[in-house]
Design an enzyme around this catalytic site. Structure first.
Site, PDB file in Angstrom:
ATOM      1  N   ASP A 111      -5.050   0.069  -0.023  1.00  0.00           N
ATOM      2  CA  ASP A 111      -5.592  -0.850   0.986  1.00  0.00           C
ATOM      3  C   ASP A 111      -6.637  -1.779   0.379  1.00  0.00           C
ATOM      4  OD1 ASP A 111      -7.490   1.143   0.694  1.00  0.00           O
ATOM      5  OD2 ASP A 111      -7.934   1.327   2.842  1.00  0.00           O
ATOM      6  N   ARG A 147       0.873  -1.171   0.000  1.00  0.00           N
ATOM      7  CA  ARG A 147       0.000   0.000   0.000  1.00  0.00           C
ATOM      8  C   ARG A 147       0.911   1.223   0.000  1.00  0.00           C
ATOM      9  NH1 ARG A 147      -3.898   2.338   4.893  1.00  0.00           N
ATOM     10  NH2 ARG A 147      -4.924   3.921   3.618  1.00  0.00           N
ATOM     11  N   HIS A 148       0.515   2.277  -0.724  1.00  0.00           N
ATOM     12  CA  HIS A 148       1.256   3.547  -0.715  1.00  0.00           C
ATOM     13  C   HIS A 148       1.476   4.011   0.722  1.00  0.00           C
ATOM     14  CE1 HIS A 148      -2.352   5.530   0.626  1.00  0.00           C
ATOM     15  NE2 HIS A 148      -3.006   4.777  -0.236  1.00  0.00           N
TER      16      HIS A 148
END
Ligand code: NAG
Ligand code: NAG
Ligand code: NAG
Ligand code: NAG
Ligand code: NAG
Ligand code: NAG
Ligand code: NAG
Ligand code: NAG
Length: 393
Positions: free
Chosen positions: A295, A33-34
């Site tokens: 997410d 996830r970023h």
């Protein structure tokens, strides 16, 4: 069945004696996830009369702190992979290290930060589509009315089972919700009794209109404020004790649980990404692949593949920003392949304090277990069982 259980227990015994058998890391697929971004919600200011913290970056963008933290992840992973002997010194070739990110700013910038810090003097391309990328976009594909009704039913059952009164009440107090614009102008003044309406529409992301989503957005802002390192009295206006954090997090967990954590919904949403992953696991010799998404991608892949429930210690989020599902293919000296999967993430405090990661001060590793791939005490399961699972999805 009998033979198989003998085989499995043999592995357990072999792998318990780690000194006797050398396992080598052969392939690593990192689904990430970023890192820390600014809040996404445009209507936070309607939910409280209090002033919200000011962010330097545009809404939904990776922050400078997020880039720093993802850079630490890049440095750590490169050190770890070199230490495991799967990555050599110098600049990686694409067949050794391939990077693929969603087209949004926060995913591209996260991937860039990972590679520029992991490989400081190299040019490593971050591959991405040049429009909305269906592989990362968590929208409903199935257009049958049966599917839509089943999905709505699942969401309604979960909504009815919620016990969030205390969480909502704490949040109302923190927000001073009665004095918010949403209460005064829109006459929505009670998070506990206002109605949640699940929405499933082909071509869009599952959604829940109402107080649960508003609450989730508020809690998301508190989380990002905390990671970003705002003063303790700025984060949620200083109102969150450890106990209250855990109580309001229930709102965020519930929201994600309802929209992503049902098998049929998760399988539908993640289908293109699962296909992409399967192709790599089943027929691709690239040593290391970093995939930078959201997410939604993590939740739906975990559910669709049938991972068991997990706890992430020292983290409020269940799919923390910067967190990575790390699929590892290991081979023993009899050339048998094994799978091991870890959730690798930065603890809340490591993020807030901006702590550099090293082999001696690593991020957290939490073992993940697939229902369909029986794991030995060291976290290994048979690669052939994983292959069977992938072929069944
Ligand atoms: C694997 O390694 C162990 C320990 O080094 C050794 O005892 C065993 O004979 C090896 N097996 C093969 C097939 O090479
Ligand atoms: C990168 O290049 C700089 C300047 O040439 C050098 O000082 C540094 O040691 C290099 N870093 C690595 C990891 O090779
Ligand atoms: C980018 O878009 C152009 C025009 O739509 C297309 O021809 C090209 O293949 C695309 N490139 C990638 C990498 O998807
Ligand atoms: C859509 O959902 C229905 C009902 O669950 C299912 O029977 C059908 O196979 C699904 N279609 C696709 C393309 O997955
Ligand atoms: C939660 O609040 C609603 C509305 O006030 C009430 O009807 C319900 O009984 C409460 N649930 C619990 C478990 O207290
Ligand atoms: C998903 O649902 C299962 C129960 O079906 C639960 O144990 C698990 O904690 C949930 N996972 C997440 C991430 O919400
Ligand atoms: C595996 O990948 C190669 C190279 O892309 C391709 O030629 C081959 O058809 C693939 N095999 C399978 C079984 O998908
Ligand atoms: C393996 O996957 C990478 C990334 O998707 C791709 O660039 C490469 O062509 C693939 N290799 C084979 C042999 O399929």
């Amino acid at each position: 069945m009998f033979l198989k259980s003998i085989f499995l227990s043999a592995i357990v015994i072999i792998l318990n004696l780690e000194v006797c058998v050398l396992l080598k890391l052969k392939q690593v697929v990192i689904l990430s996830r970023h890192n820390v971004r600014t809040p996404l919600s445009k209507n936070l200011c309607q939910l409280s009369p209090k002033p919200w913290p000011k962010w330097k970056e545009k809404s939904g963008y990776l922050t400078a702190k997020g880039a720093l933290l993802e850079g630490f992840m890049g440095e750590y992973f490169v050190a770890w992979l070199k230490n495991e002997g799967i990555l050599l010194d110098g600049c990686p070739l694409e067949e050794n290290f391939y990077v693929y990110a969603n087209t949004q700013q926060r995913t591209l910038a996260s991937a860039k930060s990972f590679v520029t810090n992991g490989f400081p003097n190299c040019t490593v391309t971050v591959h991405n589509a040049n429009k909305t990328d269906p592989i990362f976009n968590p929208y409903i594909h199935n257009s049958s009315s049966v599917f839509i009704q089943q999905a709505l039913d699942k969401m309604n059952v979960k909504l009815k089972a919620l016990h969030l009164n205390t969480s909502y009440e704490i949040l109302e107090n923190i927000l001073d919700y009665m004095k918010s614009e949403n209460c005064i102008k829109n006459k929505q003044c009670d998070l506990v009794t206002d109605v949640n309406k699940p929405m499933i529409k082909t071509g869009t992301k599952p959604n829940i209109l109402g107080p649960l989503k508003l609450s989730k957005s508020v809690v998301d802002s508190f989380l990002m404020e905390n990671y970003e390192g705002f003063n303790a009295d700025t984060v949620a206006w200083g109102a969150l004790t450890e106990h209250k954090w855990n109580t309001v997090m229930e709102l965020s967990h519930s929201y994600h649980n309802i929209i992503f954590n049902s098998t049929d919904i998760a399988k539908d949403l993640s289908e293109p990404l699962i296909k992409y992953l399967s192709k790599i696991f089943l027929n691709n010799s690239t040593n290391i692949i970093l995939i930078m998404g959201h997410d939604a991608n993590i939740y739906t892949v975990l559910k669709a593949m049938g991972f068991k429930a997990y706890e992430l210690k020292d983290q409020y989020e269940k799919a923390p920003v910067g967190g990575k599902i790390v699929f590892q293919k290991w081979v023993d000296n009899m050339t048998r392949d094994f799978l091991k999967v870890d959730y690798v993430y930065q603890c809340t405090q490591q993020m807030r304090d901006g702590i550099k990661l090293t082999l001696d001060n690593p991020p957290s590793f939490t073992r993940l277990e697939l229902s369909a791939c029986k794991m030995d005490p060291n976290g290994f399961c048979l690669w052939e069982d994983f292959v069977k699972l992938l072929n069944s999805l």
